[in-house]
Design an enzyme around this catalytic site. Structure first.
Site, mmCIF file in Angstrom:
data_model
loop_
_atom_site.group_PDB
_atom_site.id
_atom_site.type_symbol
_atom_site.label_atom_id
_atom_site.label_comp_id
_atom_site.label_asym_id
_atom_site.label_seq_id
_atom_site.Cartn_x
_atom_site.Cartn_y
_atom_site.Cartn_z
ATOM 1 N N GLN A 53 -4.041 -1.449 9.934
ATOM 2 C CA GLN A 53 -4.000 -2.748 9.260
ATOM 3 C C GLN A 53 -4.583 -3.832 10.171
ATOM 4 O O GLN A 53 -4.183 -3.969 11.322
ATOM 5 C CB GLN A 53 -2.547 -3.082 8.865
ATOM 6 C CG GLN A 53 -2.397 -4.364 8.085
ATOM 7 C CD GLN A 53 -3.101 -4.332 6.728
ATOM 8 O OE1 GLN A 53 -3.014 -3.350 5.996
ATOM 9 N NE2 GLN A 53 -3.812 -5.394 6.387
ATOM 10 N N LYS A 58 0.841 -1.202 0.000
ATOM 11 C CA LYS A 58 0.000 0.000 0.000
ATOM 12 C C LYS A 58 0.878 1.256 0.000
ATOM 13 O O LYS A 58 0.628 2.200 -0.747
ATOM 14 C CB LYS A 58 -0.930 0.003 1.227
ATOM 15 C CG LYS A 58 -2.063 -1.010 1.117
ATOM 16 C CD LYS A 58 -2.825 -1.156 2.432
ATOM 17 C CE LYS A 58 -3.790 -2.336 2.379
ATOM 18 N NZ LYS A 58 -4.444 -2.630 3.665
ATOM 19 N N ASP A 104 -10.761 3.309 4.957
ATOM 20 C CA ASP A 104 -11.029 1.875 4.771
ATOM 21 C C ASP A 104 -12.530 1.605 4.678
ATOM 22 O O ASP A 104 -12.952 0.527 4.276
ATOM 23 C CB ASP A 104 -10.451 1.076 5.959
ATOM 24 C CG ASP A 104 -9.180 0.323 5.568
ATOM 25 O OD1 ASP A 104 -8.963 0.117 4.351
ATOM 26 O OD2 ASP A 104 -8.421 -0.060 6.480
#
Ligand code: NAD
Length: 292
Positions: free
Chosen positions: A95, A51, A118
């Site tokens: 994460q 990412k 997200d």
């Protein structure tokens, strides 16, 4: 049968985010994503690295925050509070999965919705369910993008198609079902899970079959209708002692037997993964355009 090239599809989105990032920089704003990694899970580490590389390639800054596996929930929550208040940070990505002693939902709930790139915060989920503006979760949104591209380029109609999703997680299966059933896509949805009695009876009905179970080769050719579009979300590490890394990545779909039946199929790697990252970049630029 056509292999859906997720990398090429993602490239178009990346170019668009790069242009938007350049325009923001001219106005003195550099989009910035805070990336929080707790612990040293090898898969998580490789996702975070991927990412951050993609962010850098389109000119987005990332603030890389690495914490040890024994970090307390309290420390993470105070970090999130600081990032929420930081005007130089437009998006926050924690994460997952987090170490077991940390409650994921408490951490997600603490992220300011306007920085929830997200799309996992309950406010983002609520907006998605109601079809309101807000951050959409990257993997389901990337899959919808892929399906619309196939529809645009080829003789295939999403409207009225029967989409069977295998998996009901909060980050893939369930939100995907919501997005595909919205009027703008207009598919009919079946969601399968571990409680489904006869999985192949369901999958054989699918015009669009999406596998998101995290089980290597769960879907085999005999479970697929002729001409179906098959999207393989699974990313599984299968031990191969002779391989350089000691493992290889495979999806939830047995590619060879399924490719014989499908009209379109995504590979693993190189299918859904690149689209997920592209949608993250897009969400970060959206967040930066909205301001902090
Ligand atoms: P999860 O473990 O949270 O959920 C899996 C779901 O599959 C569950 O709802 C379960 O009910 C269902 N399931 C499991 N075994 C089943 C079976 N035998 N029959 C029917 N249903 C079954 O997983 P997740 O987070 O949704 O991820 C799923 C997979 O997708 C994983 O391999 C993950 O690594 C991958 N993934 C890929 C991306 C990407 O960008 N490519 C993003 C997210 C997740």
């Amino acid at each position: 049968m056509t292999i859906i090239d997720g990398k090429t599809m993602a490239q178009k989105v990346r170019e668009d985010t790069q242009q938007r990032t350049a325009a923001l920089k001219k106005k003195g704003v550099t989009p910035c994503l805070a990336v929080v990694l707790v612990g040293e899970d090898p898969s998580s580490l490789s996702y975070v690295t991927g990412k951050e590389k993609a962010l850098a390639e389109v000119g987005i800054d990332s603030r890389d925050i690495r914490l040890t596996a024994n970090t307390t929930e309290e420390v993470i929550l105070s970090l999130i509070a600081r990032l929420n208040a930081d005007k130089g940070v437009h998006g926050i990505l924690v994460q997952l999965p987090l170490p077991r002693h940390i409650r994921e939902s408490v951490v997600i709930d603490a992220i300011a919705p306007k920085k929830d790139v997200d799309g996992f915060h309950p406010i983002s989920v609520g907006n998605m369910v109601l079809g309101k503006k807000g951050f959409l979760p990257c993997t389901p949104n990337g899959i919808v993008y892929m399906l619309k591209e196939i529809e645009r380029k080829l003789a295939f109609s999403l409207s009225g198609a029967h989409a069977v999703i295998v998996g009901r997680s909060n980050i893939v299966g369930r939100p995907l079902g919501i997005l595909l059933s919205q009027k703008s896509v207009n598919a009919t949805i079946t969601i399968c899970h571990t409680g489904t009695r006869n999985l192949s009876e369901m999958t054989l009905q699918a015009d669009i079959l999406i596998a998101a179970a995290g089980k290597p080769a769960l879907i085999t050719g005999d479970m697929v209708k002729n001409g179906a579009v098959v999207i393989d979300v699974g990313v599984n590490r299968v031990s191969v002692p002779t391989a350089k890394k000691g493992y290889r990545l495979c999806g939830d779909v047995d590619f060879d037997s399924t490719a014989k039946k499908a009209s379109f199929i995504t590979p693993v790697p190189g299918g859904v993964g690149p689209m997920t990252i592209a949608m993250l970049l897009r969400n970060v630029v959206d967040a930066a355009e909205m301001g902090t």
